[in-house]
Design a protein around this motif. Sequence first.
Motif, PDB file in Angstrom:
ATOM      1  N   ARG A   1      -0.229  -6.351   1.262  1.00  0.00           N
ATOM      2  CA  ARG A   1      -0.952  -6.660   0.630  1.00  0.00           C
ATOM      3  C   ARG A   1      -1.035  -8.205  -0.022  1.00  0.00           C
ATOM      4  O   ARG A   1      -0.178  -8.209  -0.793  1.00  0.00           O
ATOM      5  CB  ARG A   1      -2.694  -5.892  -0.183  1.00  0.00           C
ATOM      6  CG  ARG A   1      -3.367  -4.948   0.492  1.00  0.00           C
ATOM      7  CD  ARG A   1      -3.536  -4.000  -0.474  1.00  0.00           C
ATOM      8  NE  ARG A   1      -4.443  -4.410  -1.423  1.00  0.00           N
ATOM      9  CZ  ARG A   1      -5.682  -4.894  -1.942  1.00  0.00           C
ATOM     10  NH1 ARG A   1      -6.245  -4.391  -1.111  1.00  0.00           N
ATOM     11  NH2 ARG A   1      -6.161  -5.462  -2.513  1.00  0.00           N
TER      12      ARG A   1
ATOM     13  N   THR B   1      -9.272 -11.353   3.798  1.00  0.00           N
ATOM     14  CA  THR B   1     -10.596 -10.711   2.565  1.00  0.00           C
ATOM     15  C   THR B   1     -11.341 -11.677   1.781  1.00  0.00           C
ATOM     16  O   THR B   1     -10.018 -12.440   1.044  1.00  0.00           O
ATOM     17  CB  THR B   1     -10.912  -9.356   2.829  1.00  0.00           C
ATOM     18  OG1 THR B   1      -9.688  -9.172   1.485  1.00  0.00           O
ATOM     19  CG2 THR B   1     -10.631  -8.360   4.121  1.00  0.00           C
ATOM     20  N   LEU B   2     -12.313 -11.963   1.490  1.00  0.00           N
ATOM     21  CA  LEU B   2     -12.351 -12.010  -0.385  1.00  0.00           C
ATOM     22  C   LEU B   2     -13.110 -11.169  -1.621  1.00  0.00           C
ATOM     23  O   LEU B   2     -13.455 -10.453  -1.115  1.00  0.00           O
ATOM     24  CB  LEU B   2     -13.767 -13.651   0.249  1.00  0.00           C
ATOM     25  CG  LEU B   2     -13.856 -13.721  -1.070  1.00  0.00           C
ATOM     26  CD1 LEU B   2     -13.479 -15.252  -1.088  1.00  0.00           C
ATOM     27  CD2 LEU B   2     -15.419 -14.685  -0.533  1.00  0.00           C
ATOM     28  N   GLU B   3     -11.910 -11.654  -2.157  1.00  0.00           N
ATOM     29  CA  GLU B   3     -11.425 -11.030  -3.178  1.00  0.00           C
ATOM     30  C   GLU B   3     -12.596 -11.214  -4.192  1.00  0.00           C
ATOM     31  O   GLU B   3     -13.153 -10.836  -4.984  1.00  0.00           O
ATOM     32  CB  GLU B   3     -10.487 -10.144  -4.328  1.00  0.00           C
ATOM     33  CG  GLU B   3     -10.759  -9.018  -4.316  1.00  0.00           C
ATOM     34  CD  GLU B   3      -8.846  -9.189  -5.426  1.00  0.00           C
ATOM     35  OE1 GLU B   3      -8.153  -9.455  -5.865  1.00  0.00           O
ATOM     36  OE2 GLU B   3      -7.854  -7.967  -4.093  1.00  0.00           O
ATOM     37  N   SER B   4     -12.641 -12.106  -4.735  1.00  0.00           N
ATOM     38  CA  SER B   4     -13.569 -13.517  -5.772  1.00  0.00           C
ATOM     39  C   SER B   4     -13.717 -14.730  -5.612  1.00  0.00           C
ATOM     40  O   SER B   4     -12.473 -15.854  -4.968  1.00  0.00           O
ATOM     41  CB  SER B   4     -13.105 -12.501  -7.122  1.00  0.00           C
ATOM     42  OG  SER B   4     -12.400 -13.557  -7.190  1.00  0.00           O
TER      43      SER B   4
ATOM     44  N   GLN C   1     -10.277 -15.956  -5.261  1.00  0.00           N
ATOM     45  CA  GLN C   1      -8.919 -15.058  -4.718  1.00  0.00           C
ATOM     46  C   GLN C   1      -9.125 -14.033  -2.983  1.00  0.00           C
ATOM     47  O   GLN C   1     -10.175 -13.753  -3.041  1.00  0.00           O
ATOM     48  CB  GLN C   1      -8.778 -14.206  -5.969  1.00  0.00           C
ATOM     49  CG  GLN C   1      -8.533 -14.543  -7.280  1.00  0.00           C
ATOM     50  CD  GLN C   1      -8.228 -12.895  -8.226  1.00  0.00           C
ATOM     51  OE1 GLN C   1      -9.161 -12.078  -7.922  1.00  0.00           O
ATOM     52  NE2 GLN C   1      -7.634 -13.636  -8.984  1.00  0.00           N
ATOM     53  N   LEU C   2      -8.071 -14.204  -2.471  1.00  0.00           N
ATOM     54  CA  LEU C   2      -8.587 -14.247  -1.642  1.00  0.00           C
ATOM     55  C   LEU C   2      -7.036 -12.334  -0.521  1.00  0.00           C
ATOM     56  O   LEU C   2      -5.838 -12.581  -1.858  1.00  0.00           O
ATOM     57  CB  LEU C   2      -8.301 -14.909   0.524  1.00  0.00           C
ATOM     58  CG  LEU C   2      -8.816 -16.081  -0.017  1.00  0.00           C
ATOM     59  CD1 LEU C   2      -8.534 -17.377   1.019  1.00  0.00           C
ATOM     60  CD2 LEU C   2     -10.258 -15.987   0.115  1.00  0.00           C
ATOM     61  N   VAL C   3      -7.877 -12.044   0.293  1.00  0.00           N
ATOM     62  CA  VAL C   3      -6.439 -11.136   0.652  1.00  0.00           C
ATOM     63  C   VAL C   3      -5.824 -10.714   1.874  1.00  0.00           C
ATOM     64  O   VAL C   3      -7.325 -10.981   2.764  1.00  0.00           O
ATOM     65  CB  VAL C   3      -6.672  -8.875  -0.254  1.00  0.00           C
ATOM     66  CG1 VAL C   3      -5.876  -8.306   0.562  1.00  0.00           C
ATOM     67  CG2 VAL C   3      -7.005  -9.143  -1.360  1.00  0.00           C
TER      68      VAL C   3
ATOM     69  N   GLN D   1      -1.918 -11.163  -2.147  1.00  0.00           N
ATOM     70  CA  GLN D   1      -3.109 -11.651  -3.223  1.00  0.00           C
ATOM     71  C   GLN D   1      -2.926 -13.065  -2.872  1.00  0.00           C
ATOM     72  O   GLN D   1      -2.240 -13.185  -3.709  1.00  0.00           O
ATOM     73  CB  GLN D   1      -3.733 -10.803  -4.277  1.00  0.00           C
ATOM     74  CG  GLN D   1      -4.293 -11.442  -5.181  1.00  0.00           C
ATOM     75  CD  GLN D   1      -5.135 -10.112  -6.103  1.00  0.00           C
ATOM     76  OE1 GLN D   1      -3.796  -9.517  -6.332  1.00  0.00           O
ATOM     77  NE2 GLN D   1      -5.807 -10.886  -6.752  1.00  0.00           N
TER      78      GLN D   1
ATOM     79  N   THR E   1      -4.042 -17.202  -4.574  1.00  0.00           N
ATOM     80  CA  THR E   1      -5.453 -17.180  -5.534  1.00  0.00           C
ATOM     81  C   THR E   1      -5.167 -18.717  -5.191  1.00  0.00           C
ATOM     82  O   THR E   1      -3.852 -19.648  -5.002  1.00  0.00           O
ATOM     83  CB  THR E   1      -4.419 -16.682  -6.847  1.00  0.00           C
ATOM     84  OG1 THR E   1      -4.511 -15.726  -7.105  1.00  0.00           O
ATOM     85  CG2 THR E   1      -5.728 -17.135  -7.793  1.00  0.00           C
TER      86      THR E   1
ATOM     87  N   GLU F   1       0.598  -1.413   0.005  1.00  0.00           N
ATOM     88  CA  GLU F   1      -0.241  -0.242   0.052  1.00  0.00           C
ATOM     89  C   GLU F   1       0.900   1.625   0.175  1.00  0.00           C
ATOM     90  O   GLU F   1       1.930   1.510   0.931  1.00  0.00           O
ATOM     91  CB  GLU F   1      -1.253  -0.676   1.433  1.00  0.00           C
ATOM     92  CG  GLU F   1      -2.164  -1.370   0.956  1.00  0.00           C
ATOM     93  CD  GLU F   1      -3.309  -0.780   0.010  1.00  0.00           C
ATOM     94  OE1 GLU F   1      -3.680   0.547   0.169  1.00  0.00           O
ATOM     95  OE2 GLU F   1      -3.768  -1.313  -0.647  1.00  0.00           O
TER      96      GLU F   1
END
Length: 198
Positions: free
Chosen positions: A137, A166-169, A187-189, A139, A141, A130
């Motif tokens: 962060r 967090t759940l991204e998609s 995909q998580l973050v 990411q 997968t 960031e």
Amino acid sequence: MVAVKSARILRLPLPAQPAARADWEARRLLRRLGWPALLAASCLAVACAGWWHAQTMAAQQVLLLARIAAASSTPAVPANPPPDTDERIKPTQASLPPHEALPEQLQLLMQAARDSGISLAKADYKPQQEVRANVLRYQITLPVKAKFSNVQRFIVNALQSMPTLTLESVTFRRERIESGTVEARIQLVLLVRKAITR
């Protein structure tokens, strides 16, 4: 000479209770004066209630006008300036796990997969920094092949056990409609505090 019979006057006892007496008096007056008098009395009562309400509202209006005059005569106090972005982010950054705890966080993710009946054969990790925060962060997968209910249970367990995840998609694909398994791409973050370099 004809004897006159004296009529006996029937005297009814008045009720002792005040409510019963008021009811008796109201009925007696109604019989005596009729419905026009009752209508006039009702109109008089409504007019008195309206007058009392108007007086109350006028008194409240005078109080409100006095408050408005007092408020407009005092200078406005400037609001505290909002804290800068760094000050607002500090409590959130303090709650994030440190970068050194990344292996433990990934073990929690693997444990959530095992508890849900999913074996993770492959995982891709990409760190993203960031710009204005001391946060990294990651990411993550995850390609998964399992029953839909197991995938759903894994996502819920992982998010509940790791507050900074967090759940991204999520995308699902099924080869055949009668197949019980789905191919999912999750995909998580994961947010962690950046290691301080000196």
